[in-house]
Design an enzyme around this catalytic site. Sequence first.
Site, PDB file in Angstrom:
ATOM      1  N   ASP A 319       0.869  -1.163   0.000  1.00  0.00           N
ATOM      2  CA  ASP A 319       0.000   0.000   0.000  1.00  0.00           C
ATOM      3  C   ASP A 319       0.911   1.219   0.000  1.00  0.00           C
ATOM      4  O   ASP A 319       1.846   1.294   0.801  1.00  0.00           O
ATOM      5  CB  ASP A 319      -0.896  -0.005   1.250  1.00  0.00           C
ATOM      6  N   THR A 321       0.705   4.456   0.869  1.00  0.00           N
ATOM      7  CA  THR A 321       0.816   5.279   2.067  1.00  0.00           C
ATOM      8  C   THR A 321       1.368   4.439   3.213  1.00  0.00           C
ATOM      9  O   THR A 321       0.842   3.385   3.544  1.00  0.00           O
ATOM     10  CB  THR A 321      -0.551   5.859   2.459  1.00  0.00           C
ATOM     11  N   ASP A 559      -0.983  -0.498   6.639  1.00  0.00           N
ATOM     12  CA  ASP A 559      -1.084   0.086   7.973  1.00  0.00           C
ATOM     13  C   ASP A 559      -2.479   0.598   8.291  1.00  0.00           C
ATOM     14  O   ASP A 559      -2.753   0.993   9.424  1.00  0.00           O
ATOM     15  CB  ASP A 559      -0.073   1.233   8.149  1.00  0.00           C
TER      16      ASP A 559
END
Length: 803
Positions: A319, A321, A559
């Site tokens: 991912d 970010t 996250d």
Amino acid sequence: MTERAQPPQPPQSAAEYSATAPPRAHGGLTAAEVAERVARGEINDVPVRSSRSAVDIVRANVLTRFNAIIGVLFAVILVIGPIQDGLFGFVIVANTGIGIIQELRAKRTLDRLAVIGESRPTVRRDGTATEVHSSEVVLGDLIELGPGDKVIVDGEVAEADGLEIDESLLTGEADPVPKRPGDPVLSGSFVVAGGGAFTATKVGRAAYAAQLAEEASRFTLVDSELRSGISMILKYVTWMMVPTAVGLVLSHLFTLNMAGDDAVRRMVAGIVPMIPEGLVLLTSVAFAIGVIRLGRKQCLVQELPAIEGLARVDVVCLDKTGTLTEGGMDVSELRPLHGADEEYVRQVLGALGECDPRPNTSLQAVIDAYPADDGWRCTESLPFSSARKYSGASLNGPDGESSTWLLGAPDVLLPEGDGTLAETDGLNSRGLRVLLLARAEREPADPAVTEHLTPTALVVLAQRLRADAPDTLRYFAEQRVRTKVLSGDNAVSVGAVAAELGLPGAHSPVDARRLPAEQEALAGALEDGTVFGRVTPQQKRGMVTALQSRGHHVAMTGDGVNDVLALKDADIGVAMGTGSEATRAVAQIVLLDNSFAALPAVVAEGRRVIGNITRVATLFLTKTVYSVLLALLVACWQIPYPYLPRHLTLLSTLTIGVPAFFLALAPNKERARPHFVRRVMRYAIPSGLITGAAAFAMYLLARGHYSGPHALQSETSAATLTLFLTALWVLAIIARPYTWWRIGLVLAMGAGFLVVLVTPWLQTFFQLRLVGTTMPWAAVGMATAAGIALEGAWRWVGRRPTA
């Protein structure tokens, strides 16, 4: 038995549960009420352990099937003597001690890391919100919730501000469930949008999914291909041992008329080397040392087989970010649209930021850039959701005017072909993230709120690239691990960021909204593409499944709550330490220092462990094969077993035990391949057959050459020399590719045997003495012939496919 709470029913409509933030229900329990509940034992006392207890570790290492067998044989040798033939018992004691010490070290590492990574819920007491340990929550506590928070106990919603909870880990229902005051919430679920608070109604073992919270942080020894393969091998070895032992004893007692104690010694000598006892030990030690090494890099291994799984990974899904970019962002530019007043836009953005008590990184950047002005009041809010990709609120301005605003992805809020999208595409191509501020005609909770919007401004956000990301991506490319970026952001923007970091294929990003839903077609698109934008949480999950359907072993990093479902379904889930509680709960590995650069070390550790275990397993099972062959040949020829236990203990120590320990801990970057048992046995069987045949042939030659009362000792010595040299050749093959220390290791083992042959008291101790020159040189020649056969067999096997 505690009655299970039933999952709540989904709402009839989105408008039914308005996201209007109610006033706080109450200030929570008082200190006196908390103390009273603690005294009554109404606490969340679920035993969350990060590792097995010390007692479990000792028991698991001592009380094994083969320790029991070897223990009995050792006791027999102690009775009939001499002690030299019981050396194998002391080796087992040393091996067991090493295993216990290493696992206890791993336990200390895990316990320390688990404390660092433990989730701490926010509890409201005496009107003040404070973080506490999960075990300090008591019945009746008011627990606050925000995006990404895991529900740790069962309860009832007391406050709801656009609260949406995902219960898929419990019920399998993928759609988030909106919650309003009075609705039940279940432990094990997590918040995907909004916020609120709930009152704990069941704590500890009474909670619906208490086991989930325990298992999330437990150091487990669950089945894996490596462990199940070794267990299968040990099962077959056990079956072979009993008839072999009976056959050897009967042959020596009744056919050869050997004395009882001597017959038993020969039987023990034939049985003990069949047991690959060190293989189980080295597997545990390699895993334990892997845990310790990763712990030093602030990597918490929540499931032991994750180390093995990492070795098999050939696709890593990231991912953007939190992995390629750092969590924070900065507003780099504000572009009013259609003549909008910039000062007014700034005030609206400040008011929107104040509406969300738990902003995501994008909104936090807006809050930092545009503080809230007095005079604005939020009357209704819609928190950001990964599925919606926008947030919103109804505001009353200083002049009393009421207005509704949305802030989110331009390509989601605007219809295709809108002129504003061309401007955003240009910004996205530079790696910038763009948010659209738009005025809406409907209330935020209305499902049709995105219709008839008035674009007002573009908020341009600069993303902070991770300095270590290029090196990490380069490592994966060198190791033939394919990288896929799955992001909820605009595909062009994500592609620009990935291209700046040097990711191959990043210049052709794919908008996930245009991907096929059918799994086979989706798998094909994933094979061709590298960067995917506008990926929904459900799509991430589907992408992981599609890649797995093509035979890939997939690791997923993330996250945020939008990564939870994909993390759960991936072969290996890797969560960031500062990520949401939900991601940390379902991941097998948690990077406590949030360093994406730690991933290469994690993957390398997994490859080292499984690659080296595969390597040394061939050593151990070669010994098992030649031991079985020798026992069968001896029984068929009706001759005494050539070796005493002390001989095979010496050979096992020098050609297997000591070198295997070093080889198991050596660097190894080879990606693990499937079919562990097949891969090991296809080398071990020919190696064992050649080694055993050479030793037995030399024994027969020596029996025809030597005569007299001490002939058996001379025959054994010649056969032992052949067996040692051939087994050393196997070690030399397995030690490849050579480095200085590997060459030194093989030479040191050869030197150790030479010391035994030339030292008088060691000759007596081990009953090894080479008589004359004919048979010793014949033994060397036989070992050389066996070595040539070994080289040919290994090359032939290496050219054949595994499956």
